[in-house]
Design an enzyme around this catalytic site. Structure first.
Site, PDB file in Angstrom:
ATOM      1  N   GLU A 155      50.911 -81.992 -21.349  1.00  0.00           N
ATOM      2  CA  GLU A 155      50.714 -80.615 -21.561  1.00  0.00           C
ATOM      3  C   GLU A 155      51.627 -79.776 -22.006  1.00  0.00           C
ATOM      4  O   GLU A 155      52.364 -78.749 -22.111  1.00  0.00           O
ATOM      5  CB  GLU A 155      50.348 -80.202 -19.675  1.00  0.00           C
ATOM      6  CG  GLU A 155      49.131 -80.599 -19.238  1.00  0.00           C
ATOM      7  CD  GLU A 155      48.700 -80.575 -18.198  1.00  0.00           C
ATOM      8  OE1 GLU A 155      50.020 -79.308 -17.108  1.00  0.00           O
ATOM      9  OE2 GLU A 155      48.140 -80.223 -17.550  1.00  0.00           O
ATOM     10  N   CYS A 165      64.243 -70.673 -33.980  1.00  0.00           N
ATOM     11  CA  CYS A 165      63.081 -70.936 -33.868  1.00  0.00           C
ATOM     12  C   CYS A 165      62.451 -69.774 -34.904  1.00  0.00           C
ATOM     13  O   CYS A 165      61.652 -69.745 -35.855  1.00  0.00           O
ATOM     14  CB  CYS A 165      62.550 -70.753 -32.767  1.00  0.00           C
ATOM     15  SG  CYS A 165      61.835 -71.973 -31.416  1.00  0.00           S
ATOM     16  N   GLU A 310      43.667 -86.550 -16.289  1.00  0.00           N
ATOM     17  CA  GLU A 310      44.211 -86.316 -14.585  1.00  0.00           C
ATOM     18  C   GLU A 310      42.874 -85.362 -14.349  1.00  0.00           C
ATOM     19  O   GLU A 310      41.847 -84.842 -15.063  1.00  0.00           O
ATOM     20  CB  GLU A 310      45.365 -85.337 -14.425  1.00  0.00           C
ATOM     21  CG  GLU A 310      46.879 -85.956 -14.742  1.00  0.00           C
ATOM     22  CD  GLU A 310      47.561 -84.584 -15.299  1.00  0.00           C
ATOM     23  OE1 GLU A 310      46.848 -83.706 -14.776  1.00  0.00           O
ATOM     24  OE2 GLU A 310      48.562 -85.012 -15.480  1.00  0.00           O
ATOM     25  N   PHE A 360      51.490 -80.865  -1.473  1.00  0.00           N
ATOM     26  CA  PHE A 360      50.523 -79.987  -1.121  1.00  0.00           C
ATOM     27  C   PHE A 360      48.760 -80.206  -2.058  1.00  0.00           C
ATOM     28  O   PHE A 360      48.021 -80.209  -2.098  1.00  0.00           O
ATOM     29  CB  PHE A 360      49.889 -79.079  -0.360  1.00  0.00           C
ATOM     30  CG  PHE A 360      51.193 -79.176   0.420  1.00  0.00           C
ATOM     31  CD1 PHE A 360      51.119 -79.856   1.598  1.00  0.00           C
ATOM     32  CD2 PHE A 360      52.290 -78.013   0.609  1.00  0.00           C
ATOM     33  CE1 PHE A 360      52.167 -80.024   2.716  1.00  0.00           C
ATOM     34  CE2 PHE A 360      53.067 -77.569   1.558  1.00  0.00           C
ATOM     35  CZ  PHE A 360      53.685 -78.780   2.913  1.00  0.00           C
TER      36      PHE A 360
HETATM   37  C1  GLA Z   1      48.673 -80.636 -14.932  1.00  0.00           C
HETATM   38  C2  GLA Z   1      50.464 -81.553 -14.773  1.00  0.00           C
HETATM   39  C3  GLA Z   1      50.325 -82.223 -13.885  1.00  0.00           C
HETATM   40  C4  GLA Z   1      50.130 -82.317 -12.381  1.00  0.00           C
HETATM   41  C5  GLA Z   1      49.187 -81.163 -12.698  1.00  0.00           C
HETATM   42  C6  GLA Z   1      48.302 -81.302 -10.695  1.00  0.00           C
HETATM   43  O1  GLA Z   1      47.781 -80.892 -15.233  1.00  0.00           O
HETATM   44  O2  GLA Z   1      49.475 -82.599 -16.100  1.00  0.00           O
HETATM   45  O3  GLA Z   1      51.848 -83.478 -13.564  1.00  0.00           O
HETATM   46  O4  GLA Z   1      51.688 -80.909 -12.453  1.00  0.00           O
HETATM   47  O5  GLA Z   1      49.124 -79.996 -13.575  1.00  0.00           O
HETATM   48  O6  GLA Z   1      46.733 -79.528 -10.718  1.00  0.00           O
HETATM   49 ZN    ZN Z   2      63.239 -72.284 -29.963  1.00  0.00          ZN
END
Ligand code: GLA
Ligand code: ZN
Length: 675
Positions: A155, A165, A310, A360
Site C-alpha cells: 500500500e 523531494c 486482501e 484484533f
Molecule cells: C491493509 C494492509 C495490511 C493490513 C490491513 C488491515 O490493507 O495492507 O497489511 O494492515 O490493511 O486491514
Molecule cells: Zn523526501
C-alpha cells in the site's frame, strides 16, 4: 491476467497475508497453520512485506533461509507464494544510520522511526537499500517454482516534504513548464502577488506557507504520484536485475485518492487491491454496489482479471466499529470479487497476530487457534466453492458502458472553493450513475480521461470539472460516431492547471451538448428543487424527481429539453437535455438528481439504444455480472438481500456452473450459469 500466472496455477487463488516471521520461535504453530490451510482449501500465501528486520537484521547481513524454507514447505503442499518486497516498513538500523530515509511532514519536521510507508521515495539511500534486498530476493527466492508473483511493497501512499523531494519537485516542474514565466502563467500566480522569479523558490504546499494556489496543489499531487511510480519501477527493476521475470503487482487501497493509480499501469503486470467494505452499516445491497464500483475501477486499470489481495474474513479493527460479518456475507462478498473479474479471494490475515495494532483484526485462524470457529468454517466453504469455479480463471468482462471517474479531476474539483465546500457530490454522482447501470445488469468499465472511448456504446461523465488534455476531442468524436454521452453539471470548468475557461463552458463541448452553462446555484442542506418532465419528451419520462446540493442554469442553443426545474427563479429552465450530434446523442444533466432519476433515465436510454438487459427482470438488491472467454459467457447472479428473491433465470442454452437453478434465490445466495 499475465499468461504466466494463470497457466501456472489454473486455479482461483485462495489464501492471504501470512506473517510467519511473527512465529519463528513457535514451529508447532507454523506446522498447525499448514494443516489448517489445507483444510480450508488455501492455495496461496502472501509473505515478506513486513519481514525486512528478519531478512536483513543488520546492514548487509542477509538471512533468507527461513523464508526459502517456508516457501518450499508451502509448495510441497500445493500452496503458492506471492512474494512481498519489504520496502513498506524499514528496519531500525536503516533509519538510525541514514536519517534521510525517514519522511518529513508538511511542517518540514523529520519523522521518527516507526509506522509503515514512513520513508522518502526520493532518498537515494533508501532506493539503494531496497534495491539490495529486492535483488537478493529475486535471485534467491523469486525463481522458486512456488513463487507466483512479486508484491511490491505494501500500500504505497503519503508524501514526503524533505529537501530531496523539494529539489526533485522543482526539477519535475522545470521539465514540465520549461520556463518560470510559463509556470507563472499556467498557475495564475498573479493572484495574491505569488509570482515566482525562479524554480528554486517553489516549495511544496504547507500550512506554514501556501495552500491556496490550486495549480501548485494539483502539480504536487501529480509529482507525488510520479515519484511513487518511479520508486515502484525501481523496485521492479531490481527484481529483473536479480534475474527474475515473474509478474509484479502492488496492492492498492480502494478509493484512496493520494495517488493516481492509473499511472501505475506502466509498472505493474497485474492489478491487485485491498477491499474493506463496512458491511451492515448501510443496507447490504448498498454496500455491495459501492464495493462493485471499486472492483470495476480496479479491473479496468489493465482491463484483465485482477486479484483481490486482501479482504477481512470477519471484522476490520481499524474501522470505527469492528463489525462481524453476518453468516453468508463472506461467501457473497468473495464471489462478488470473482464476478467483477478477480481471479483470487485473499484475506488479511491468515493467522491473527498476537500483539500490536492488528491483534484484533479478523483472521482465518484466530488466537484460539482451532478450526471449529464460525469464521474458519465459512472460509472452508468459500474454499470449496472457489475450487468449483476454476474455469472462470482468465475470463474477462467486456462492458458496453464506461464511466469516467478521474483521480486528477477529483483532486482539482475537491480543492476548489465553491460551488459547495461541504459535500460536493463527486463520488456520489458517479455512484448514482453506476448504480443506475448496475440495476439493469450492465457491466461498467470505470475509466479516466486518458482512456479511449471507442469500444463503448454509452459513456457516463459525472462532473468532469477539469478537462484534461484531449478529452474534449475524444468525447466529440465518440458522439459524432454514434455514441451516447451523458454528462452532468459542473463539467468543463477548467483546463488541466485549473484555470477557468474563458468564453463559455463546458469548453469545446458547448457545441456537442448544444448548451452553455450560465450560473450554478449551491443549495443549503435540506433545500430541494425538482425536475419535471416536459410533455411528449423523446424519452417518454413521466415522473418528477427531486434534486439537491447543486442546480446549474444553462442556456440552450441546440439541445432538446427533456425535463425542467419545478420552482425558484429558474423554474422552467432545463434540467435534462439531449442534443443530437453527428450520429450520436449528448445528454446533459444540470442538477444533483436523486437515485431514482438515474434508474429511470438510464433505463430509457438503454431502450432508446436497443441494448438488452442480461435478464428481463432484475429484483432490487440483485447483481448480475458477466465474465466471458472466447467460447463461453458466464452469467453471475447474486442476491445481496438477506431474504430470498424471485428470479426468472434464462433456461435456454444455459448450463448451471454453481448454485441451484430455481425460481428463487436465497438470501446472500449466488447462482452462476454459462452459455
Ligand atoms: C491493509 C494492509 C495490511 C493490513 C490491513 C488491515 O490493507 O495492507 O497489511 O494492515 O490493511 O486491514
Ligand atoms: Zn523526501
Amino acid at each position: 491476467m499475465n499468461k504466466n500466472l494463470t497457466m501456472r496455477q489454473g486455479k482461483i487463488l485462495h489464501g492471504g497475508d501470512y506473517n510467519p516471521e511473527q512465529w519463528l520461535d513457535s514451529p508447532d504453530i507454523l506446522e498447525r497453520d499448514l494443516e489448517l490451510f489445507l483444510k480450508a482449501g488455501i492455495n496461496t500465501v502472501t509473505m515478506g512485506m513486513f519481514s525486512w528486520a528478519f531478512l536483513e537484521p543488520e546492514e548487509g547481513n542477509y538471512q533468507i533461509d527461513w523464508l526459502i524454507e517456508i516457501v518450499d514447505r508451502m509448495y510441497r503442499n500445493g500452496i503458492y507464494t506471492i512474494l512481498g518486497t519489504p520496502s513498506g516498513a524499514r528496519p531500525q538500523w536503516l533509519a538510525r544510520r541514514y536519517p534521510e530515509v525517514l519522511r518529513m511532514n508538511e511542517q518540514r519536521e523529520r519523522n521518527l522511526f516507526g509506522g509503515r510507508q514512513n520513508h522518502c521515495y526520493t532518498s537515494p539511500v533508501y532506493r539503494q537499500k531496497v534495491r539490495g534486498i529486492n535483488t537478493l530476493l529475486a535471485k534467491e527466492v523469486g525463481n522458486h517454482p512456488g513463487v507466483l508473483l512479486f508484491h511490491l511493497s505494501n500500500e504505497y501512499g503519503g508524501d514526503c516534504h524533505c529537501p530531496l523531494c523539494q529539489a526533485k519537485f522543482r526539477s519535475w516542474l522545470k521539465e514540465r513548464y520549461d520556463t518560470i514565466e510559463e509556470l507563472n502563467r499556467r498557475w495564475n500566480t498573479a493572484f495574491w502577488s505569488h509570482t515566482y522569479q525562479s524554480f528554486d523558490q517553489i516549495e511544496s504546499p504547507s500550512p506554514r506557507g501556501e495552500m491556496m494556489l490550486h495549480a501548485l496543489n494539483l502539480d504536487w499531487k501529480r509529482f507525488v504520484t510520479a515519484q511513487t511510480v518511479d520508486f515502484a519501477s525501481q523496485e521492479k527493476k531490481a527484481i529483473r536485475d536479480g534475474g527474475c521475470q515473474k509478474p509484479v503487482t502492488t496492492n492498492f487501497m480502494g478509493d484512496y485518492d493520494g495517488l493516481n493509480y492509473r499511472k501505475f499501469r506502466e509498472v505493474i503486470d497485474v492489478v491487485s487491491w485491498d477491499s474493506y467494505p463496512e458491511w451492515h452499516k448501510k443496507p447490504e445491497p448498498r454496500t455491495a454496489v459501492e464495493t462493485a464500483f471499486q472492483h470495476d475501477f480496479m479491473r479496468t486499470l489493465l482491463k484483465k482479471p485482477f486479484l483481490l489481495m486482501e479482504s477481512s474474513p470477519s471484522s476490520t479493527n481499524w474501522q470505527e466499529v469492528s463489525k462481524l460479518r453476518k453468516p453468508g456475507i463472506l461467501h457473497a462478498a468473495s464471489l462478488q470479487a470473482v464476478a467483477h473479474g478477480s481471479d483470487s479471494v485473499l484475506y488479511f490475515q491468515l493467522r491473527q497476530s498476537r500483539g500490536a495494532s492488528e491483534k484484533f483484526h479478523g483472521a482465518v485462524i484466530d488466537h484460539y487457534g482451532g478450526e471449529d470457529t464460525r469464521v474458519f468454517q465459512e472460509v472452508c466453504q468459500v474454499g470449496e466453492t472457489l475450487s468449483s469455479l476454476n474455469e472462470l480463471v482468465g475470463t474477462v468482462q467486456k462492458p458496453k458502458a464506461a464511466l469516467i471517474y478521474d483521480t486528477e479531476n477529483q483532486w482539482a474539483l475537491m480543492d476548489a472553493q465553491g460551488p459547495r465546500n461541504a459535500g460536493l457530490p463527486y463520488k456520489e454522482t458517479a455512484e448514482k450513475m453506476y448504480t443506475g447501470m448496475r440495476r439493469l445488469g450492465l457491466d461498467v468499465d470505470v475509466i479516466d480521461m486518458e482512456d479511449g472511448l471507442k469500444e463503448y456504446h454509452i459513456v457516463l461523465i459525472p462532473m468532469i470539472y477539469m478537462f484534461r488534455v484531449g478529452i474534449e476531442d475524444k468525447i466529440r468524436d465518440f458522439v459524432k460516431n454514434g455514441g451516447t454521452a451523458i454528462m452532468t453539471f459542473w463539467s468543463g470548468v477548467t483546463d488541466d492547471t485549473d484555470r477557468c475557461y474563458l468564453g463559455g463552458a463546458p469548453g469545446k463541448l458547448t457545441e456537442v451538448f448544444g448548451l452553455r452553462r450560465t450560473e450554478i446555484d449551491g443549495l443549503y442542506d435540506g433545500e430541494e428543487n425538482a425536475a419535471v418532465p416536459v410533455r411528449d419528451n423523446p424519452l417518454s419520462l413521466q415522473k418528477s424527481y427531486t434534486c439537491q446540493k447543486l442546480c446549474e442554469l444553462v442556456k440552450v442553443t441546440e439541445a432538446d429539453v427533456i425535463m425542467a426545474y419545478e420552482k425558484d427563479f429558474y423554474k422552467g429552465l432545463p434540467v435534462l437535455t439531449c442534443n443530437q450530434y453527428g450520429k450520436g446523442k449528448a445528454y446533459y444533466i444540470c442538477a444533483d438528481m436523486e437515485q431514482q432519476f438515474y434508474n429511470d433515465f438510464l433505463e430509457a436510454v438503454l431502450k432508446d439504444k436497443n441494448i438488452e438487459k442480461p435478464l428481463p427482470f432484475i429484483p432490487d438488491g440483485v447483481e448480475v455480472t458477466t465474465r466471458e472467454s472466447n467460447e463461453t459467457t458466464y452469467l453471475i447472479i447474486q442476491n445481496f438481500n438477506a431474504d430470498p428473491v424471485r428470479l426468472e433465470l434464462p433456461i435456454q442454452g444455459y448450463k448451471l456452473v454453481y448454485g441451484v437453478k430455481s425460481s428463487s434465490l436465497g438470501g446472500f445466495g449466488t447462482v452462476i450459469l454459462k452459455r
